[in-house]
Design a protein around this motif. Structure first.
Motif, PDB file in Angstrom:
ATOM      1  N   ASP A  33     -18.196  15.979 121.157  1.00  0.00           N
ATOM      2  CA  ASP A  33     -17.558  14.829 120.490  1.00  0.00           C
ATOM      3  C   ASP A  33     -16.046  14.993 120.566  1.00  0.00           C
ATOM      4  N   PRO A  34     -15.426  14.498 121.589  1.00  0.00           N
ATOM      5  CA  PRO A  34     -13.972  14.707 121.769  1.00  0.00           C
ATOM      6  C   PRO A  34     -13.116  14.063 120.685  1.00  0.00           C
ATOM      7  N   GLU A  35     -13.645  13.116 119.905  1.00  0.00           N
ATOM      8  CA  GLU A  35     -12.865  12.458 118.844  1.00  0.00           C
ATOM      9  C   GLU A  35     -12.995  13.166 117.495  1.00  0.00           C
ATOM     10  N   ALA A  36     -13.769  14.238 117.438  1.00  0.00           N
ATOM     11  CA  ALA A  36     -14.011  14.929 116.163  1.00  0.00           C
ATOM     12  C   ALA A  36     -12.726  15.465 115.545  1.00  0.00           C
ATOM     13  N   ALA A  37     -11.878  16.056 116.366  1.00  0.00           N
ATOM     14  CA  ALA A  37     -10.641  16.649 115.839  1.00  0.00           C
ATOM     15  C   ALA A  37      -9.760  15.595 115.183  1.00  0.00           C
ATOM     16  N   ALA A  38      -9.654  14.426 115.792  1.00  0.00           N
ATOM     17  CA  ALA A  38      -8.827  13.363 115.230  1.00  0.00           C
ATOM     18  C   ALA A  38      -9.378  12.876 113.892  1.00  0.00           C
ATOM     19  N   ARG A  39     -10.724  12.828 113.787  1.00  0.00           N
ATOM     20  CA  ARG A  39     -11.314  12.370 112.527  1.00  0.00           C
ATOM     21  C   ARG A  39     -11.129  13.399 111.417  1.00  0.00           C
ATOM     22  N   VAL A  40     -11.238  14.671 111.771  1.00  0.00           N
ATOM     23  CA  VAL A  40     -10.987  15.724 110.769  1.00  0.00           C
ATOM     24  C   VAL A  40      -9.531  15.659 110.296  1.00  0.00           C
ATOM     25  N   LEU A  41      -8.602  15.436 111.239  1.00  0.00           N
ATOM     26  CA  LEU A  41      -7.187  15.323 110.865  1.00  0.00           C
ATOM     27  C   LEU A  41      -6.972  14.146 109.913  1.00  0.00           C
ATOM     28  N   ALA A  42      -7.656  13.031 110.160  1.00  0.00           N
ATOM     29  CA  ALA A  42      -7.537  11.874 109.266  1.00  0.00           C
ATOM     30  C   ALA A  42      -8.028  12.203 107.866  1.00  0.00           C
ATOM     31  N   ILE A  43      -9.098  13.003 107.793  1.00  0.00           N
ATOM     32  CA  ILE A  43      -9.599  13.423 106.474  1.00  0.00           C
ATOM     33  C   ILE A  43      -8.571  14.302 105.769  1.00  0.00           C
ATOM     34  N   LEU A  44      -8.010  15.249 106.507  1.00  0.00           N
ATOM     35  CA  LEU A  44      -7.024  16.162 105.911  1.00  0.00           C
ATOM     36  C   LEU A  44      -5.798  15.406 105.394  1.00  0.00           C
ATOM     37  N   GLU A  45      -5.445  14.315 106.044  1.00  0.00           N
ATOM     38  CA  GLU A  45      -4.260  13.551 105.657  1.00  0.00           C
ATOM     39  C   GLU A  45      -4.565  12.493 104.602  1.00  0.00           C
ATOM     40  N   SER A  46      -5.816  12.317 104.255  1.00  0.00           N
ATOM     41  CA  SER A  46      -6.187  11.317 103.251  1.00  0.00           C
ATOM     42  C   SER A  46      -5.716  11.744 101.860  1.00  0.00           C
ATOM     43  N   GLU A  54      -1.190  19.048  93.528  1.00  0.00           N
ATOM     44  CA  GLU A  54      -0.126  18.761  94.487  1.00  0.00           C
ATOM     45  C   GLU A  54      -0.049  17.282  94.851  1.00  0.00           C
ATOM     46  N   ASP A  55      -0.845  16.474  94.190  1.00  0.00           N
ATOM     47  CA  ASP A  55      -0.908  15.050  94.493  1.00  0.00           C
ATOM     48  C   ASP A  55       0.000  14.288  93.527  1.00  0.00           C
ATOM     49  N   ILE A  56       1.219  14.019  93.960  1.00  0.00           N
ATOM     50  CA  ILE A  56       2.197  13.376  93.087  1.00  0.00           C
ATOM     51  C   ILE A  56       1.743  11.980  92.674  1.00  0.00           C
ATOM     52  N   ASP A  57       1.133  11.239  93.600  1.00  0.00           N
ATOM     53  CA  ASP A  57       0.655   9.896  93.254  1.00  0.00           C
ATOM     54  C   ASP A  57      -0.396   9.953  92.158  1.00  0.00           C
ATOM     55  N   PHE A  58      -1.305  10.900  92.268  1.00  0.00           N
ATOM     56  CA  PHE A  58      -2.344  11.066  91.254  1.00  0.00           C
ATOM     57  C   PHE A  58      -1.734  11.482  89.917  1.00  0.00           C
ATOM     58  N   VAL A  64      -3.855   9.860  84.247  1.00  0.00           N
ATOM     59  CA  VAL A  64      -3.609  11.256  83.839  1.00  0.00           C
ATOM     60  C   VAL A  64      -2.371  11.372  82.949  1.00  0.00           C
ATOM     61  N   ARG A  65      -2.036  10.301  82.252  1.00  0.00           N
ATOM     62  CA  ARG A  65      -0.894  10.372  81.339  1.00  0.00           C
ATOM     63  C   ARG A  65      -1.090  11.469  80.285  1.00  0.00           C
ATOM     64  N   GLY A  66      -2.317  11.644  79.839  1.00  0.00           N
ATOM     65  CA  GLY A  66      -2.593  12.692  78.855  1.00  0.00           C
ATOM     66  C   GLY A  66      -2.208  14.073  79.357  1.00  0.00           C
ATOM     67  N   LEU A  67      -2.499  14.355  80.628  1.00  0.00           N
ATOM     68  CA  LEU A  67      -2.118  15.646  81.208  1.00  0.00           C
ATOM     69  C   LEU A  67      -0.604  15.772  81.311  1.00  0.00           C
ATOM     70  N   ARG A  68       0.064  14.674  81.659  1.00  0.00           N
ATOM     71  CA  ARG A  68       1.527  14.727  81.759  1.00  0.00           C
ATOM     72  C   ARG A  68       2.144  14.986  80.384  1.00  0.00           C
ATOM     73  N   LEU A  69       1.577  14.391  79.350  1.00  0.00           N
ATOM     74  CA  LEU A  69       2.069  14.650  77.998  1.00  0.00           C
ATOM     75  C   LEU A  69       1.926  16.128  77.650  1.00  0.00           C
ATOM     76  N   GLN A  70       0.780  16.701  78.007  1.00  0.00           N
ATOM     77  CA  GLN A  70       0.581  18.129  77.730  1.00  0.00           C
ATOM     78  C   GLN A  70       1.606  18.980  78.468  1.00  0.00           C
ATOM     79  N   MET A  71       1.822  18.659  79.740  1.00  0.00           N
ATOM     80  CA  MET A  71       2.774  19.453  80.530  1.00  0.00           C
ATOM     81  C   MET A  71       4.196  19.288  80.007  1.00  0.00           C
ATOM     82  N   ASP A  72       4.534  18.070  79.565  1.00  0.00           N
ATOM     83  CA  ASP A  72       5.864  17.822  79.015  1.00  0.00           C
ATOM     84  C   ASP A  72       6.092  18.651  77.756  1.00  0.00           C
ATOM     85  N   TYR A  73       5.024  18.924  77.026  1.00  0.00           N
ATOM     86  CA  TYR A  73       5.133  19.772  75.837  1.00  0.00           C
ATOM     87  C   TYR A  73       5.122  21.256  76.214  1.00  0.00           C
ATOM     88  N   LEU A  74       4.192  21.642  77.099  1.00  0.00           N
ATOM     89  CA  LEU A  74       3.937  23.064  77.307  1.00  0.00           C
ATOM     90  C   LEU A  74       5.054  23.794  78.049  1.00  0.00           C
TER      91      LEU A  74
END
Length: 317
Positions: A33-46, A54-58, A64-74
């Motif tokens: 399957d010569p296209e397998a590597a490209a599909r795995v790369l797409a998954i890694l970049e998703s 490490e997901d800034i958008d998340f 996750v505002r509750g988690l941010r509140l905890q971190m802002d305190y801790l």
């Protein structure tokens, strides 16, 4: 029954590397399957594949505002614990009240640009600059007070009572600067704003914290506070002052010394006596604070208040 011979104890394996790599999808699929590597790369970049930490958008999402509140305190809490900070004296005041020399330069610069003819906007700007020059004396009072607290802290021997401010310019800078000039550490609780701004240069680097949430910043202002000193200021100063007055009034916190610096200014800003006369504030709540004019007055008042509190409520301490 014959006992089995003991198996030899194996050598400890390499902590990170294997002798033989674990199976990989690419190794088995690449041949057919010569296209397998490209599909795995797409998954890694998703975005879904990113580590949550490490997901800034998340981390920035509403979910996750509750988690941010905890971190802002801790994060600040761990930093203050590591520094063994036990008590603080909170100093609030305007970020616009600057050092007297700078205030004078601003007035002189405006006077040098005086336009000819009628210029009401110019006259108003000049009048405000002149008022800020007059009020620059509060910068020096806050600076002197920061020095007094630092010297008293050094004399006490434990070094654990520190000045804390909002970490910005103006009166906050002055209080941090006074402590810095006396060789003491001081704390700055800065806040991230849409307009870029910076902490003042006199906060101890390891004790300067940047908050996202005003609520968590307020909590840390008061969590170790033994006194509040409010200099003339705007909305931010009034916000913090009335928060502490309300918490003291309702006994959500144990009342502490609350000092308003500059009686003439504060009596124009808030007519507390009017509130008492109108029946919306009890007379005893008017006594939650007092006025002072100099750094020595502020410190002497706090010491007197603390002595009286100890005599009345902690006689065996």
């Amino acid at each position: 029954m014959k006992s089995r011979p003991r198996s030899p104890v194996p050598h400890p394996p390499e902590p990170f590397d294997r002798v033989r790599p674990l199976p990989s999808p690419l190794s088995s699929l690449a041949s057919d399957d010569p296209e397998a590597a490209a599909r795995v790369l797409a998954i890694l970049e998703s975005p879904s594949y990113r580590l949550a930490s490490e997901d800034i958008d998340f981390l920035s999402s509403d979910a996750v505002r509750g988690l941010r509140l905890q971190m802002d305190y801790l994060k600040p809490e761990f930093g203050l614990r590591a520094a063994k900070v036990e008590r603080t004296i909170v100093v609030f005041g305007s970020s616009r009240i600057c050092e007297p020399g700078e205030a004078l330069r601003r007035v002189e610069a405006l006077r040098a640009k005086r336009p000819s003819g009628d210029a009401p906007d110019y006259e108003r700007s000049l009048a405000i600059a002149e008022r800020l020059l007059a009020n620059s004396r509060y910068y020096e009072i806050a600076r002197a007070f920061g020095r007094i607290v630092a010297e008293a802290n050094a004399a006490a021997g434990d070094g654990r009572t520190l000045i804390v401010t909002g970490g910005g310019p103006g009166v906050m800078e002055a209080a941090n600067r006074g402590a810095f000039e006396a060789g003491a550490e001081s704390i700055g609780l800065n806040i991230s704003l849409p307009r870029e701004q910076f902490p003042n240069p006199y906060v101890s680097p390891e004790l300067c914290f940047n908050f996202h949430y005003f609520a968590l910043r307020k909590l840390h202002f008061l969590q170790r506070a033994m006194a509040l000193v409010a200099f003339p200021g705007g909305y931010g100063t009034l916000d913090e002052l009335f928060e502490v007055l309300t918490l003291s009034q309702t006994r959500k916190i144990r009342p502490m010394p609350i000092v308003l610096v500059g009686e003439q200014h504060w009596r124009k800003t808030v007519d507390f006596d009017f509130l008492v006369d109108e029946g919306v504030v009890d007379p005893e709540d008017r006594d939650l604070f007092w006025y002072a004019e100099t750094a020595d007055d502020i410190w002497a008042g706090i010491e007197k208040w603390e002595r009286e509190r100890a005599e009345r409520f902690d006689p065996e301490a």
